[in-house]
Design an enzyme around this catalytic site. Structure first.
Site, PDB file in Angstrom:
ATOM      1  CG  HIS A  38      -0.220  -0.273   2.510  1.00 11.97           C
ATOM      2  ND1 HIS A  38       0.657   0.619   3.070  1.00 11.97           N
ATOM      3  CD2 HIS A  38      -0.218  -1.355   3.338  1.00 11.97           C
ATOM      4  CE1 HIS A  38       1.140   0.122   4.197  1.00 11.97           C
ATOM      5  NE2 HIS A  38       0.637  -1.083   4.371  1.00 11.97           N
ATOM      6  N   GLY A  40       1.903   3.121   2.200  1.00 14.77           N
ATOM      7  CA  GLY A  40       2.944   3.129   3.245  1.00 14.77           C
ATOM      8  C   GLY A  40       4.221   2.475   2.744  1.00 14.77           C
ATOM      9  CG  HIS A  41       4.397  -1.710   1.881  1.00 12.34           C
ATOM     10  ND1 HIS A  41       3.072  -2.066   1.944  1.00 12.34           N
ATOM     11  CD2 HIS A  41       5.042  -2.461   2.807  1.00 12.34           C
ATOM     12  CE1 HIS A  41       2.906  -2.994   2.874  1.00 12.34           C
ATOM     13  NE2 HIS A  41       4.092  -3.254   3.423  1.00 12.34           N
ATOM     14  N   GLY A 151       9.793   1.007   8.186  1.00  8.02           N
ATOM     15  CA  GLY A 151       8.851   2.047   8.593  1.00  8.02           C
ATOM     16  C   GLY A 151       8.855   2.275  10.097  1.00  8.02           C
ATOM     17  CE  LYS A 153       0.785   0.219  11.368  1.00  2.67           C
ATOM     18  NZ  LYS A 153       1.278  -1.167  11.451  1.00  2.67           N
TER      19      LYS A 153
END
Ligand code: PAF
Length: 288
Positions: A38, A40-41, A151, A153
Site C-alpha cells: 500500500h 505506506g510501503h 517504517g 510504524k
C-alpha cells in the site's frame, strides 16, 4: 517509463544481480516487505530510491514471525498487484523467494534480540521479533544491501533491527521512514484491508485519542493519568481491548516510570478493533 523491474525468485539470480550492480559501482537500498503493498510501503520505496542507485524489494510472508493461531494463512497475498505498484515506482528488482527456499527442513538456528525487543510487542507476541530477526538476517545475507529502509510504524521492530545490525556487525545502514497515514490519520497497514466501513471508522479514532494523550503528557499531565484516559477512550470508542499504552525513551525504548515527562518520549500503543490488532506510535514533544 521504461520497464526496468526484474522479478527474481532464486537466491542465485538475486545475488548475481546485486553483485552486478556493485560491479558497476552502484549502491543498493533494500525494502523488505510481506507484500499486500500500500502507499505506506511505497513511501519506503521512494525513500530508498533517494538513498541509493538501485532499489531491491522483497515480498515474503514470513511464517516464523506468526504465532500459531495468528493470521498467517489469511494474510493478504496480492503478488500481481504488488509487482504492478513496484514497477510504477521504478523499482529495479523484486525478490519473491519460494517459501521452502527460506526455511528448509533442517533449519535449526534462532536469533533472539534482547533490550529493545523486550516488553511491548514481546509481552503479547513472545516469538514475533525472533522471527523478524531471523528472516531479516537471512534476507540481508542474500541481498547484501548497503542500506535498508523500515517504517517507523513498527517502531519497536525498527529499534530491534538497528540493535541486530549493530550487534552482529552487519555493514548495512538502517533508515527509518516516517509513518504514512490516511486522511483521517490511521496508520497505513496491510491489515487495514480486513476492516469493513464501521471497523475503519472505529480504527480511525486511535489516532485522535493517542495524539490527545501525547499532547496531555507534553503539557505536563501525569503519564499514568494520561494513559488511563486514553485506554478508557479507546474502549468507549469501540475498541475491544488494549494490549498496551506505554511511554518509552525514543531510542533505547527504556521504560519511563510514571510521573511527569521531562524529556521527549515515544508513546506506543497496541489495541484491538473489530478483530484486527492495530499498533501505532507517536512522538511526545516535551521541551527540555
Ligand atoms: O515489517 C514487515 O513487513 C515484516 O516484519 C518484515 C520486516 C518484512 C519481516 O518479515
Amino acid at each position: 517509463m521504461t520497464d526496468t523491474l526484474r522479478i527474481v525468485r532464486t537466491e542465485r539470480a538475486l545475488r548475481g544481480q546485486v553483485w552486478e550492480y556493485r560491479g558497476h559501482g552502484e549502491t543498493t537500498a533494500f525494502v523488505p516487505t510481506m507484500g499486500a503493498l500500500h502507499e505506506g510501503h511505497l513511501t519506503l520505496v521512494r525513500l530508498a530510491k533517494k538513498k541509493a542507485d538501485r532499489v531491491v524489494v522483497s515480498i515474503f510472508v514470513n511464517p516464523t514471525q506468526f504465532a500459531p493461531g495468528e493470521d498467517l494463512d489469511a494474510y493478504p497475498r496480492t503478488e500481481k498487484a504488488d509487482v504492478k505498484l513496484l514497477r510504477a515506482e521504478g523499482v529495479d528488482l523484486v525478490y519473491i523467494p519460494k517459501p521452502d527456499s527460506m526455511y528448509n527442513a533442517h533449519h535449526a538456528t534462532t536469533i533472539k534480540v534482547g533490550g529493545v525487543a523486550d516488553g511491548l510487542e514481546t509481552d503479547h507476541r513472545p516469538t514475533f521479533f525472533d522471527g523478524v530477526a531471523l528472516v531479516v538476517t537471512k534476507l540481508f545475507n542474500r541481498v547484501a544491501p548497503d542500506i535498508a529502509v523500515f517504517g517507523e510504524k513498527d517502531y519497536q521492530q525498527l529499534a530491534t533491527i538497528r540493535r541486530l545490525v549493530e550487534d552482529l556487525d552487519m555493514p548495512i545502514k538502517i533508515i527509518g521512514a516516517p509513518i504514512a497515514r490516511d486522511e483521517h490519520g490511521l496508520a497505513l497497514s496491510s491489515r487495514n484491508a480486513y476492516f469493513d466501513e464501521e471497523g475503519l471508522r472505529t480504527a480511525r479514532r486511535l489516532n485522535e485519542i493517542m495524539r490527545n494523550c501525547a499532547a496531555q503528557m507534553a503539557r505536563g499531565e501525569n503519564v499514568d493519568v494520561a494513559r488511563d484516559i486514553a485506554r478508557k477512550s479507546l474502549l468507549a470508542a469501540g475498541f475491544s481491548g488494549v494490549d498496551y499504552i506505554e511511554v518509552r525513551s525514543p531510542n533505547s525504548l527504556t521504560v519511563l516510570e510514571g510521573g511527569v515527562l521531562n524529556a521527549p518520549a515515544r508513546l506506543l500503543v497496541a489495541a484491538h478493533c473489530k478483530g484486527v490488532r492495530l499498533i501505532d506510535n507517536f512522538p511526545v514533544k516535551v521541551s527540555t
